[in-house]
Design a protein around this motif. Sequence first.
Motif, PDB file in Angstrom:
ATOM      1  N   VAL A 243       0.848  -1.196   0.000  1.00  0.00           N
ATOM      2  CA  VAL A 243       0.000   0.000   0.000  1.00  0.00           C
ATOM      3  C   VAL A 243       0.880   1.241   0.000  1.00  0.00           C
ATOM      4  N   GLU A 244       1.925   1.199   0.801  1.00  0.00           N
ATOM      5  CA  GLU A 244       2.814   2.360   0.868  1.00  0.00           C
ATOM      6  C   GLU A 244       3.511   2.573  -0.472  1.00  0.00           C
ATOM      7  N   LYS A 245       3.837   1.450  -1.154  1.00  0.00           N
ATOM      8  CA  LYS A 245       4.478   1.551  -2.476  1.00  0.00           C
ATOM      9  C   LYS A 245       3.522   2.197  -3.469  1.00  0.00           C
ATOM     10  N   LEU A 246       2.229   1.876  -3.333  1.00  0.00           N
ATOM     11  CA  LEU A 246       1.228   2.485  -4.211  1.00  0.00           C
ATOM     12  C   LEU A 246       1.248   4.000  -4.036  1.00  0.00           C
ATOM     13  N   VAL A 247       1.147   4.448  -2.781  1.00  0.00           N
ATOM     14  CA  VAL A 247       1.100   5.885  -2.491  1.00  0.00           C
ATOM     15  C   VAL A 247       2.395   6.552  -2.945  1.00  0.00           C
ATOM     16  N   TRP A 248       3.486   5.856  -2.726  1.00  0.00           N
ATOM     17  CA  TRP A 248       4.812   6.342  -3.125  1.00  0.00           C
ATOM     18  C   TRP A 248       4.902   6.453  -4.650  1.00  0.00           C
ATOM     19  N   ALA A 249       4.380   5.444  -5.344  1.00  0.00           N
ATOM     20  CA  ALA A 249       4.462   5.399  -6.815  1.00  0.00           C
ATOM     21  C   ALA A 249       3.670   6.545  -7.447  1.00  0.00           C
ATOM     22  N   ILE A 250       2.470   6.817  -6.944  1.00  0.00           N
ATOM     23  CA  ILE A 250       1.659   7.879  -7.564  1.00  0.00           C
ATOM     24  C   ILE A 250       2.197   9.256  -7.184  1.00  0.00           C
ATOM     25  N   ARG A 251       2.893   9.306  -6.032  1.00  0.00           N
ATOM     26  CA  ARG A 251       3.513  10.583  -5.644  1.00  0.00           C
ATOM     27  C   ARG A 251       4.503  11.028  -6.717  1.00  0.00           C
ATOM     28  N   TRP A 252       5.279  10.071  -7.233  1.00  0.00           N
ATOM     29  CA  TRP A 252       6.315  10.415  -8.213  1.00  0.00           C
ATOM     30  C   TRP A 252       5.795  10.428  -9.642  1.00  0.00           C
ATOM     31  N   GLY A 253       4.544  10.027  -9.834  1.00  0.00           N
ATOM     32  CA  GLY A 253       3.957  10.222 -11.153  1.00  0.00           C
ATOM     33  C   GLY A 253       3.415   9.003 -11.875  1.00  0.00           C
ATOM     34  N   ALA A 254       3.276   7.873 -11.194  1.00  0.00           N
ATOM     35  CA  ALA A 254       2.681   6.705 -11.850  1.00  0.00           C
ATOM     36  C   ALA A 254       1.222   7.007 -12.193  1.00  0.00           C
ATOM     37  N   ASP A 255       0.835   6.799 -13.453  1.00  0.00           N
ATOM     38  CA  ASP A 255      -0.542   7.069 -13.888  1.00  0.00           C
ATOM     39  C   ASP A 255      -1.459   5.895 -13.608  1.00  0.00           C
ATOM     40  N   THR A 256      -0.910   4.690 -13.685  1.00  0.00           N
ATOM     41  CA  THR A 256      -1.642   3.492 -13.261  1.00  0.00           C
ATOM     42  C   THR A 256      -0.663   2.610 -12.501  1.00  0.00           C
ATOM     43  N   VAL A 257      -1.203   1.689 -11.716  1.00  0.00           N
ATOM     44  CA  VAL A 257      -0.361   0.781 -10.942  1.00  0.00           C
ATOM     45  C   VAL A 257      -0.874  -0.644 -11.141  1.00  0.00           C
ATOM     46  N   MET A 258       0.026  -1.559 -11.440  1.00  0.00           N
ATOM     47  CA  MET A 258      -0.375  -2.956 -11.537  1.00  0.00           C
ATOM     48  C   MET A 258       0.023  -3.687 -10.262  1.00  0.00           C
ATOM     49  N   ASP A 259      -0.926  -4.450  -9.706  1.00  0.00           N
ATOM     50  CA  ASP A 259      -0.650  -5.277  -8.536  1.00  0.00           C
ATOM     51  C   ASP A 259      -0.329  -6.682  -9.030  1.00  0.00           C
ATOM     52  N   LEU A 260       0.937  -7.027  -9.002  1.00  0.00           N
ATOM     53  CA  LEU A 260       1.377  -8.326  -9.527  1.00  0.00           C
ATOM     54  C   LEU A 260       1.646  -9.327  -8.410  1.00  0.00           C
ATOM     55  N   SER A 261       0.947  -9.159  -7.293  1.00  0.00           N
ATOM     56  CA  SER A 261       1.174 -10.069  -6.171  1.00  0.00           C
ATOM     57  C   SER A 261       1.037 -11.519  -6.604  1.00  0.00           C
ATOM     58  N   THR A 262       1.948 -12.356  -6.106  1.00  0.00           N
ATOM     59  CA  THR A 262       1.906 -13.766  -6.490  1.00  0.00           C
ATOM     60  C   THR A 262       1.967 -14.688  -5.271  1.00  0.00           C
ATOM     61  N   GLY A 263       2.237 -14.125  -4.117  1.00  0.00           N
ATOM     62  CA  GLY A 263       2.385 -14.990  -2.938  1.00  0.00           C
ATOM     63  C   GLY A 263       1.053 -15.208  -2.256  1.00  0.00           C
ATOM     64  N   ARG A 264       1.060 -15.203  -0.935  1.00  0.00           N
ATOM     65  CA  ARG A 264      -0.178 -15.340  -0.178  1.00  0.00           C
ATOM     66  C   ARG A 264      -0.841 -13.978  -0.033  1.00  0.00           C
ATOM     67  N   ASN A 265      -2.038 -13.985   0.564  1.00  0.00           N
ATOM     68  CA  ASN A 265      -2.755 -12.748   0.908  1.00  0.00           C
ATOM     69  C   ASN A 265      -3.088 -11.886  -0.304  1.00  0.00           C
ATOM     70  N   ILE A 266      -3.173 -12.514  -1.462  1.00  0.00           N
ATOM     71  CA  ILE A 266      -3.408 -11.749  -2.685  1.00  0.00           C
ATOM     72  C   ILE A 266      -4.716 -10.972  -2.602  1.00  0.00           C
ATOM     73  N   HIS A 267      -5.783 -11.642  -2.163  1.00  0.00           N
ATOM     74  CA  HIS A 267      -7.103 -11.003  -2.122  1.00  0.00           C
ATOM     75  C   HIS A 267      -7.109  -9.815  -1.158  1.00  0.00           C
ATOM     76  N   THR A 268      -6.586 -10.057   0.042  1.00  0.00           N
ATOM     77  CA  THR A 268      -6.601  -9.004   1.058  1.00  0.00           C
ATOM     78  C   THR A 268      -5.706  -7.833   0.649  1.00  0.00           C
ATOM     79  N   THR A 269      -4.559  -8.146   0.076  1.00  0.00           N
ATOM     80  CA  THR A 269      -3.669  -7.081  -0.403  1.00  0.00           C
ATOM     81  C   THR A 269      -4.411  -6.207  -1.405  1.00  0.00           C
TER      82      THR A 269
END
Lengths: 618, 618
Positions: A243-269
Amino acid sequence: MNAPDTFTQLLALTREPFPASRKLHVRGQLHPQLRVPMREVALSNGEAVTLYDTSGPYTDPTADVDVRRGLAAERSEWIAARADTEGYTGRQPQSIDDGGRGGEREVARLDDLRAHAAGLQRTPRRARAGANVTQMHYARRGIVTPEMEYVAIRENGRREWMAEYLADEERAQRLRGNPMGASIPERITPEFVRAEVARGRAIIPANINHPELEPMAIGRNFLVKINANIGNSAVTSSIEEEVEKLVWAIRWGADTVMDLSTGRNIHTTRDWILRNAPVPIGTVPIYQALEKVGGVAEDLTWDIFRDTLVEQAEQGVDYFTIHAGVRLPFIPMTARRRTGIVSRGGSILAKWCIAHHRENFLYERFEEICEIMKAYDVSFSLGDGLRPGSGADANDEAQFAELRTLGELTQLAWKHDVQTMIEGPGHVPMHMIQANMEEQLKHCHEAPFYTLGPLTIDIAPGYDHISSAIGAAMIGWFGTAMLCYVTPKEHLGLPDREDVKQGIVAYKIAAHAADVAKGHPGARARDEALSKARFEFRWQDQFNLSLDPETAKEFHDETLPADGAKVAHFCSMCGPKFCSMKITQEVRDYASAQEGMAAKSAEVRAGGSEIYIPLKKG
Amino acid sequence: MNAPDTFTQLLALTREPFPASRKLHVRGQLHPQLRVPMREVALSNGEAVTLYDTSGPYTDPTADVDVRRGLAAERSEWIAARADTEGYTGRQPQSIDDGGRGGEREVARLDDLRAHAAGLQRTPRRARAGANVTQMHYARRGIVTPEMEYVAIRENGRREWMAEYLADEERAQRLRGNPMGASIPERITPEFVRAEVARGRAIIPANINHPELEPMAIGRNFLVKINANIGNSAVTSSIEEEVEKLVWAIRWGADTVMDLSTGRNIHTTRDWILRNAPVPIGTVPIYQALEKVGGVAEDLTWDIFRDTLVEQAEQGVDYFTIHAGVRLPFIPMTARRRTGIVSRGGSILAKWCIAHHRENFLYERFEEICEIMKAYDVSFSLGDGLRPGSGADANDEAQFAELRTLGELTQLAWKHDVQTMIEGPGHVPMHMIQANMEEQLKHCHEAPFYTLGPLTIDIAPGYDHISSAIGAAMIGWFGTAMLCYVTPKEHLGLPDREDVKQGIVAYKIAAHAADVAKGHPGARARDEALSKARFEFRWQDQFNLSLDPETAKEFHDETLPADGAKVAHFCSMCGPKFCSMKITQEVRDYASAQEGMAAKSAEVRAGGSEIYIPLKKG
C-alpha cells in the motif's frame, strides 16, 4: 504487531506536499460536480505553474486520509446517476483467495489485516441484466460521461500560465513536434475524449467498483502515461509495504499501478490497494488462479479462472492482463529462441497448452470473458505472453504471430464495446523499435499500445531503467500510449521503495521526452519555465519545477551548501569570478543596444555562408 | 600532509581486476612490438568472453604502477622510430601556469605536489623543422603507423568467441543493423584505419608527448566512444582526487577524458593526469589562458593563448577544444534565446568579441594554430560555443551558423593534415536530433561528430544522465562518433566519484545501444552471451558480463542473499515454486519432441493470419 506503526510512519513521509506546491481543483462545466486535481507550483517571481497531478488526496494536507477506511468514493454518484447498475451480494471470500492455508501465525496475521481492513469492504455492483456499463458503450451512444469531461480537463491542464512561454512564433515553428501519425488537437474537449474512446483509440480504465478513482485516459492522442508495478511475491514483502508503495508510486507520477502479487494474501492485499488507489489498478488474474491450483499450471480450469475474474472485478480492478494470444500453434515458434518465453503469464499458458495439447482456453473463451468485462467495465490489456526476453528474440515470428492475434481479439472485444489496450515488448534494439509500433498500428486498429520499456541492450543489469528508458522514449514518440516502467532491479530482484522511485522518474523522463517530440500542446511549457528559472539563477524555482525537487536541491547543496548559494548569480561549474550565463546577459544587453550589430546579423541571416570574410593567412 | 595516503587508499580500490577477469595482450603483425590490451572474462561453463578494455595497466595485478612516476612510455620507441621529431628544452614553467600566486599555505602545498610529481617531468618533443607528425599526415602518405594497427586490433576484439553467438542465420538477418549511412567493414584492417584517418572520417588523438597512450580511434565507422570530464574548479576539489577520478573513469569505460580544470594548479594537475593516462586527454586551453589574465576575458591576447597551446602541447594533451566558430556576427543571434550562450568557452570569446568589437582571434589566427597542432599531433575538437543551453534554443540560426563555420575550418585544418572532430549539442528534443547529424555530415564533410548528450528535456535536474542518454543513444546510432557524458550533477554541482561512475555507465549503455543499432560486427555478441547466461541461470556469469558486475551482484543479494541463490534455477520474481524460464525449457523439450507441432508451426509460418481457426462462440 507493530507493522501498522512503521506503516503509518512510512505513509507519513509520502503525505508531504511538494515544495512550494498546493493542490487545486478545477470544476467541470457539463458536470459541475467534478473536482479535477492539479498541482500548482508558486515561483519566486510571482508566476504560478500548474502541473498534471497523479498523487491523489495524499499530497493534500486538508484531506483526511485513513488507509483502513479507504479514500472517498466520489465516483459513486456518477455511477448511480446512470441507473444501469445494481448492488448485489458478491461472491463470498474463500480462504483459497489468499493462497490457501498458511501456517498458524500467518492465519492470525491475515485475520488481523482483514480486521484492520474491515472498513474497506464494499457491496459490489454490476450491470443490470442486459446492460453494458463500459465507457466505450456510452461513448458509442454519444454520451459524454463525467469520466470523459474529467479526462479532458485533466489533459489540458491550465493553459493560462503557458501562454507567455509558448508565445514566440519563431520558436514555435522551429520546435514544432513530429506527431508520427498522432492527431492531437490544440485543446482537448470532452467531445474529443468521447470520440477517441468510441473508436477504441483511447481507453478510460474505470471499473464501476472502483469509485475512489480519479479518471485518466490512455491513448496516442493524449499525454503519454506510465505504469508502475508493485506486488508482494512468494519470496518477500508485506501488505503494508505494498500500500505504501502504491502511495509512493503515484507521488512520483505513476498514472496506473499494476498489482502483480503472487504470494499469499493476494485477495486481502488487493482490497487494501484498491480502496486506497486514486489511479487505475491493473492485475494479471492468471497469477491468482495459479495460486488457487497450488501453482500447477496444467490444473488450471476455465471455472477457476472465471471465478477469479469475477472476484477481482467485484473488488474493482480496472484492467486485466489476459494472455489470450498465446496460441498452441505459436508455442513451438519459441523453441529456438535465445531466451524462450519470459512472460510469466505466457509461460503458464504455454505449459497448460502443451500439457493438454489443446488451444489456449482464454482464446477459446474470449467472448465469455467479454461478458464479464462489460458488466463491470474492466478494460482488456491483451498480454504479450510471447514477447522477447532478449534483443536476440526481438521481432520474431512468435512475437508477431501473437500480435496479429491480439488484433483479431481487439475487434472481438470492440464488438462487445469492451475497452482494450495491447501489451508490447520488452527487449528490442533501437533500430527495430519502429517496426513494433507500425505492426501494432496495422494489426490492432490503433487500440492503445502499452509497452514494457523496451530495453535496447542486454548488458546493463542494475541499470535497466536506463537501457529501457531509451527505448521507451522512442516508442512513446512513435505512438505508444502507456509505458510500463522498469526498475534498476529488473532481472535481479524485487524493487524496494527507492527502486520504484528511480524507475518512475526514468519513465517520467521518457514519457515527457515523447510528449515534447510529438508536439503535445503545452508539453514543453514546463521545460521553458525551468530553463528560464535556470538562466535567471532562480535556483529554488529550478528545483521546484523539476521531476524530483528533493534530489535536485540535495545535489546542489552537496557542492554549494550555503543558503546564499540558492540566490547566488553563479553556479559551481564556473564559480563566482567567471560565469557564462552572466556574460550572456551582458551579450544580450550589448546586442540589443547595437543597432549596427543587429543589422549585421540580419545580413548574415540573409546571406548565409558565402558572406564569411576570407581568413587572414599566416 | 596526509592527502597522498587517502589518495593511495582511493587508488587501491580502483586497481582490483573485474571479477573472473584477466588482462591479456594481443600482438601486432605489421608491428610485432604492439601489445593491445583486452579483458578476458572466464564463464562458469568454460567459455571465455573477450571485451574492449579502456582501464589501462591499473586493472593488471602484474603491472607495477606508481602515479608519482607515471605509466610506462611504450609509444616512445614508435615515435622515435619515425625519426621526424626532436627533443628540446621546453617552455619554462611559470607561477602563472598554476593560476598565479595563491596564499602561503597553497604555495607550500603546490611545491609539495610538484616535489611528489618530480618523476613526472619529461623532455618535450616536437616535429623537426618542416616536418608534420600527425597521424593524418602519415595516413595520407600511405603509411600504416603502429597506432593504426593498434586501433585495428582493438576495434576487432577477439572474434573467435563470438562465432557461436552470431552463427544463427535467421537471427542475423532479423537483427541486421541499420547503419544510417555508416560503412563498417566485417573486419577492421590496419589499412582501413589508415584510409579512414586519411580522409578525415576518423581521428587517432595521440600527441607525441603522450607516450603512455594506448591508441584509440574516433570515427563513425568504429565503435561509438564516450568521454568523461574531470577537473578541479574554482570552488572545490584537489589534484589527487582528479588523478583518482581519471583512473576511476577509465575503469568504468571512458575512452577519452577531458581535464576541464579551471581553478589553481592547472599545470601541475595536468602533469599528474597526463603521465598517468592510458587514454587520450583533451583540454579547453582558453580556460587556462583566462586564468592567466585573472579571469578578465577582454584581457585575453593571442600571445597568451598561443603560449598556453605550446605549454599544453608540450605536456602531451591529445586534443584541444578550440572555439574558433564563435564569430562576431553570430553573437547577436543569441540575444533572443531562452538561455543565451551556455558554453563557457563560447561566452569567454563572445565577451572578448563584443568588448573589442572585433572578430574572434581564434578564427583569424586559425592557421597559426594549425602550425602548432601539426608539430605535436594535437587534434582539433572544434568547439560549439553557441550550442543550445535548453530545448527551446535547439537547432537555431546561431547554432547552425557556427556549425557551418566549423565545416569551413575543418577543411582548413585538413589542408595542414591536422586531425579534426566537431563538437555538437547539448539540449535537443528527440524529434530534432537527426537534423543535427544531417547538418553536421553535410557541412563538416564526415569529420567525426562529438556531442554532449544531447539532453532531450529540461525538467530532470538530478537525472540528466538519463534525459541525455536517450539523446546520446539516438545520435550515436545516427552517426556520432563520440558521446560526451553527462552526470546526475549536471546543472547542479560538481560530480563526485559516484556521479562520474553513474554518468559513464549511462553512456556505455547509450554507446552500446548505438553500436547494436548500427550493426557493428560483433557488437551484440556480448548481449547474446549475457542473455544465454541469464536463461541458463548462470547468475555469476550474468553479473560478470554486465557493465557493472558489482552492482548487479549487490542488487541480487538484496533479495536473495544466499550463495545458493547464485546457482538457483529460479529468480526472485516468481520464486522457486513457479518459474517462467524453467517452463520455457519444458516447452523447448516438448516442442523439439513434437514433429507434429513443428509441422503445424511451419504451416502457420507459411499461411500467415488467414489460417487462424475460427473462434468458438459462447
